[in-house]
Write a protein that holds these residues in place. Sequence first.
Motif: not given
Length: 125
Positions: A33-35, A42-43, A51-53, A59-62
């Motif tokens: 995971i890259t942020a 947020s990550v 949850e992340c409303v 651009g995040t690596d999930l």
Amino acid sequence: MEQDTKRHLRLKIHSTLGMVVIAELLISTRLPITAQAGNENSVRQLIDTNECVGCDLSGTDLRNINLRSANLTRADLRGANLQGADLEDANLSGADLRGANLRNTNVNGVQCDNKTRPHTICQDG
């Protein structure tokens, strides 16, 4: 590795030239995971609470992350790499996934609304 270690979430964060790389996340497997520094919190919130409303996850690596039943209402996922992620039954109402990599992503049962972009990931719309 001890079994107790495998059961717990372990997170190490390293800063490199304005980027934050979450180097190790153990749920039962290693997940890269890259942020960017702006969405690091947020990550963390997403991993900790599922949850992340309204979060900025652009651009995040999930890749390969388990987000089954996650609440991602109004999340900005533009350009995120969700390849191989499990989004089954996730709430994507109002989420923006334009340019996201959804290759091999499980989107069965995702919840959408008319503001979810692109709407093509929504099975009922």
